[in-house]
Design a protein around this motif. Sequence first.
Motif, PDB file in Angstrom:
ATOM      1  N   LYS A 224      69.905  41.349  43.666  1.00 42.42           N
ATOM      2  CA  LYS A 224      69.247  40.068  43.941  1.00 42.42           C
ATOM      3  C   LYS A 224      67.941  39.952  43.151  1.00 42.42           C
ATOM      4  CE  LYS A 224      68.138  37.143  47.942  1.00 42.42           C
ATOM      5  NZ  LYS A 224      68.072  37.101  49.434  1.00 42.42           N
ATOM      6  N   LYS A 225      67.205  41.060  43.032  1.00 45.51           N
ATOM      7  CA  LYS A 225      65.957  41.056  42.251  1.00 45.51           C
ATOM      8  C   LYS A 225      66.227  40.741  40.787  1.00 45.51           C
ATOM      9  CE  LYS A 225      63.180  44.371  44.908  1.00 45.51           C
ATOM     10  NZ  LYS A 225      62.554  45.712  44.867  1.00 45.51           N
ATOM     11  N   LEU A 226      67.261  41.382  40.241  1.00 40.66           N
ATOM     12  CA  LEU A 226      67.590  41.131  38.834  1.00 40.66           C
ATOM     13  C   LEU A 226      68.059  39.693  38.649  1.00 40.66           C
ATOM     14  CD1 LEU A 226      68.024  41.971  35.928  1.00 40.66           C
ATOM     15  CD2 LEU A 226      70.222  42.983  36.595  1.00 40.66           C
ATOM     16  N   ASP A 227      68.874  39.209  39.557  1.00 44.45           N
ATOM     17  CA  ASP A 227      69.377  37.837  39.488  1.00 44.45           C
ATOM     18  C   ASP A 227      68.215  36.841  39.489  1.00 44.45           C
ATOM     19  OD1 ASP A 227      71.641  36.060  39.434  1.00 44.45           O
ATOM     20  OD2 ASP A 227      71.200  35.546  41.510  1.00 44.45           O
ATOM     21  N   ARG A 228      67.239  37.095  40.366  1.00 50.88           N
ATOM     22  CA  ARG A 228      66.075  36.204  40.453  1.00 50.88           C
ATOM     23  C   ARG A 228      65.252  36.235  39.172  1.00 50.88           C
ATOM     24  NH1 ARG A 228      63.856  38.376  44.654  1.00 50.88           N
ATOM     25  NH2 ARG A 228      62.270  39.570  43.545  1.00 50.88           N
ATOM     26  N   ALA A 229      65.047  37.445  38.596  1.00 52.07           N
ATOM     27  CA  ALA A 229      64.258  37.564  37.369  1.00 52.07           C
ATOM     28  C   ALA A 229      64.941  36.860  36.201  1.00 52.07           C
ATOM     29  CB  ALA A 229      64.027  39.037  37.045  1.00 52.07           C
ATOM     30  N   LEU A 230      66.249  37.005  36.092  1.00 51.54           N
ATOM     31  CA  LEU A 230      66.984  36.366  34.996  1.00 51.54           C
ATOM     32  C   LEU A 230      66.883  34.851  35.080  1.00 51.54           C
ATOM     33  CD1 LEU A 230      70.158  38.648  35.007  1.00 51.54           C
ATOM     34  CD2 LEU A 230      68.478  38.494  33.155  1.00 51.54           C
ATOM     35  N   HIS A 231      67.023  34.300  36.279  1.00 47.71           N
ATOM     36  CA  HIS A 231      66.952  32.847  36.420  1.00 47.71           C
ATOM     37  C   HIS A 231      65.525  32.324  36.279  1.00 47.71           C
ATOM     38  CE1 HIS A 231      71.027  33.376  38.111  1.00 47.71           C
ATOM     39  NE2 HIS A 231      71.220  32.195  37.573  1.00 47.71           N
TER      40      HIS A 231
END
Length: 919
Positions: A224-231
Motif C-alpha cells: 500500500k505504501k508503494l502504491d501510494r508513492a507511485l500514484h
Amino acid sequence: MTQRDASALAARAAEAASAESALSGDEAADILFQLLLDVARRQHPQIASVLVGDSKVSDVTPELLSRVFQAHGIWFQLLAIAEQHSAMRERRQDERERGEAAVQGTFANLVATAAARGVEAAELRDQLASMRIRPVITAHPTEAKRVTVLEKHRRIYRLLVELEQPRWTARERAALIDQLRDEIELLWMTGELRLEKPSVDQEVAWGLHFFHETLFDGVPELLKKLDRALHQFYSGEHFQLTQFFQFGSWIGGDRDGNPFVTNDVTRRALAENALASLRHYEERLSVLLQRLSITERALPPPEAFREALARALAESGDGDQIAQRNPGEPYRQFLSCVLRKLKTTLARAERGRASGAAYYASADELIADLAIMEEALSESGSAGLARDLVRPARWAVELFRFRTLRLDLRENTTRLTQTVQALWRAKSGQEGEPPDADSPEWKAWIMAELAKPRQGASLGLSLPPDAQETLDLFKLACDRSEEFDREAFGSFILSMTRSVADVLAAYLLAKEAGMFRDAACVEACTLPITPLFETITDLRAAPAIMRELLAIPVVRRSVRAQGGIQEVMIGYSDSNKDGGFLSSNWELFKAQNRLTKIGNEAGIPIAFFHGRGGSVSRGGLPTAHAIAAQPAGSIRGRFRVTEQGEVVSFKYANRGTAAYQMEVLAAGVFEHALISEREEALTPRAEFDEAMEALSGAAHAAYAGLIGHPGLLAYFQAASPLEEISLLNIGSRPARRFGVRSLSDLRAIPWVFAWAQNRHVITGWYGVGSGIASFLDVRKERGAALLQRMFRESRLFRLIIAEVEKTMCLVDLSIAREYASLVPDASVRDEIFGLIEAEFALTRDMVRRVSEEHEIGERFPHYRARLDHRLPTINKINREQVELLRGFRASTNELAKEAYKSNLLLSINCIASGLGSTG
C-alpha cells in the motif's frame, strides 16, 4: 510499587508525552529500569542493590547469582525495547517534520527521487514486474528467547507506545505504569532458559508467531505504501503491483546436519504453514463481513456481481438462509458465501478429510472471489472502499496463498552423494563401489541416467533407510505441492556444493521422485535447484561450475521452465570462518561479479540468495548499506536473504519496526535495480580491485596463520564457552554437521558465538591490520593515499572498515586475557593470545590511519552510546563467567557440576542479550 511511586512515574511520563519530543529513549529506559528495580526490591533486595551498583555481582551468594544474571538479562531486553520504541518515534518525528519523501529508505523517497531524475514510468513498471524479494526465516540456533518471552516483550513495547500518548488522565497513565510493572514482574518469574531443546515443531510455531503478530498485516501495508508513492509522484500513470515481497522459511525443511528434520516433520511444517494462512483469512474476512453493511438501495451492485452472488448462493447449499440473514446486503451475502467456503477449506486442512461442502481448491479461487467484490465496489462508485478494505485482503491472499511462506528444502552434498551411490548400486545390481564422486565417470553416469526415460519400476528399488529417506524427501515435494499450494515449496538448497556432479545428483533424485512432468521424465525439473557455495575455495570454484552447469541442456530447460532465472546461494558465515572478515567480503563480491557475467553470457540471469547471519562476522550488515554495496547489476530486483535467530525477533517482533525493516529492504533492492549500473560509486575501478586483492591476500594469510595454528583448537575450547554453548537449548540442530570435533566440522554459528562471549571477537576483525600493513609496507605513502581515497569512494571498502571498527568496540583484551587463563598449557596460551593481542593493536592503528580518525568508532556516536549502556555490566558478567567455567570444568561431583551449569548457561544468555546477538 506504591500508588505514590506509580503516580510519580506516570507524572514523568505525562510530562514527556505532553512535550514536543514525546517519550525519549532515555526517559522510556529510565521508567522501565525503575519498574525493574521495584520488582527486584520486592523479590530480592540484594539483587536490586547489584542493579544500582551498590553491591558487586561477586558479593551475592551462589544461590542468588542466577537471579542476578536473570535481572541483568531482563534489563538488557528492556533497554532494547526502549531503544526500538525510541527509534520508531524518531522516524515518525522525522517524517512529520520533513515529509515522507525526504526520509531515506522509504518508497516515497525512492519514487520522488526517480521522478526528479526523469526516470520514465515505463522503466519503473519494468523493474516492478521483475522484482522478487524474499526474506527467509531460518531455525538456526541463535535465538535465546522463548516465544512466551517474545510475547511479553511485545506487550511492553505496546504499553510504551500507549504511555506516550497525551490523551490519558493521571489515573489512566498510572494504570498503564502498573501494567508495565506487571509485565516486567511476569518476565522476572518466567524461566529464561529452555529446560529441553526445542523440537522442530516448536521452531515452526516460533517462526509463525511473527506472522500472527506483525507480518500478515504488515506485508499488504508495505504494498500500500508503494502504491501510494507511485500514484503521488507519477500521477495519472497506471501501475500493476505484483506480489514481489514474500517470505520463505527453512524451518522444517533444513535437514543439513539436523537429524531431527525428517519427512514427517516437513509434512507437519507444511500443514502448519497452510493452517496459519487460512486461519488469518478467516479472521480477516469475518471483520470485513461486519464492516461491509452496504445496502443495495444505497449502492446498487453491477449486474456481473449480481450474477456472481447468485452462483455463490447456489453453490453454498444454504443460499436462502444466507440471503434472509443479510436481506438487501449483497456484499455481506457474498462474503458469507466466501467465508462458508473458506471455513470448509480450513476444516479439510485441519482434519485431513474431505467433505461434500464447497471448498477452495486453491488460493487462486479465493483471490478471484475477492477480486469480484473489489471490482464491483469500484464500478459502483466506491473505489475508496475497494482500495482500503477489500484490496488489502486480496493482496494478503496473493502474498501468503495457502502456505504463509515458501518452504525451502536443504541438504548437503555428502548425504545426496551417498543416496545417489545407493541408487547406482540398486540400478546396476552390483555390490561394489560406484565410480569416485569426483571422477568424470560418475558425472557421465548421472548425465546418462538423466537422459533415460524414467521406468516405473525404478520406484520399487530397494535402498538403505537413509537413502530412501532422502529420495522420499523429493517425492514429498512432488506430491505435497499440489496438496497444499503450488507455491508451498521454494527451492532445494544444496549445501557444500563442490562440483557440477553435485548439482546434477539433485536433478537425478528429483527425476526419480517424479518431478520431471513430461511423459518420459527427461525434459525439465519442476523444483528449482539452488547450489550453495560457502567456503573461500567453493566461492572461487563457483564461476567455473556454473558456466558448465548452465551449458547442460536439461538444466537450461529446467531453469527456463521455472521462470528463466538461476538462483545461486552464497554463504557469508562459512566463508568468514574459512577466510576471515576482509577476505570473505572480497571473495563474495568477486564471486557475484563473475557469476553475474557468466549468467549474462549464458543467456540465463543469475540471482543471488545471501546466506547472512545476525552478527557482522556472519554478514549481518546494515540492510541499506549492504544492498548499496553489492556489485552493479548483481541484484536486478531479485534478492533473497536469510533472517536468522535473534535477527527475526529484532526486525519483526513489533509492527512499526517490522514495517520499517521491510520497507528499507524493498526500497534498497528497488533502488539498486534502478540505478546501480549508472552509479559512479559502483563503477569497477582497476586500481581499487587490485588493492582489494592485495589486502585480501595478506589478511587471509594472517588469518590462516591463526586458525591453522596447531594449538588454536585447544585454546578455543578452553578459553571460551564453546562446548558449554551446546548445552543451551536454543535450537534443535547440533553444533557440528557430522559430530567430529574439529574446526572444519564446527558450524559457523557456535564459532562466532563463542568468540563473542569471550570478547576476542576475532571473527570480525582479525587479519585486517596485517592486510593493510602489508599493503603499506609495499606502497608506502602512495598506498596510504589510495586506501584513504578508497575509504571515501568505495562502498565495499568503507563498509568493511566501518564494521571492523564496530566489532573492535566490542573487544576487551583485559577480559579476553582472563578467559585465556583457562587454557592449561601456558605455551599455547601465551602464543595464541600474543598473536591476537598483536594483531588487535596493529588493526587498531591501521584502521585509524585509513579512516583518518583519532579513535576507533568515533564516527558512530549512537552505536558507542548504546554500548556505553551495556558494556560495564557485560564486563562484570564476563568475569563471573570465567570463574563459573573454571568451577564447572573442575567439578567431579554431579550435584556441584549441575549447580555451576545453571548459572553458567544464564551468564551465556545474559551476555548474548547484552551484545544483542549470539551467532
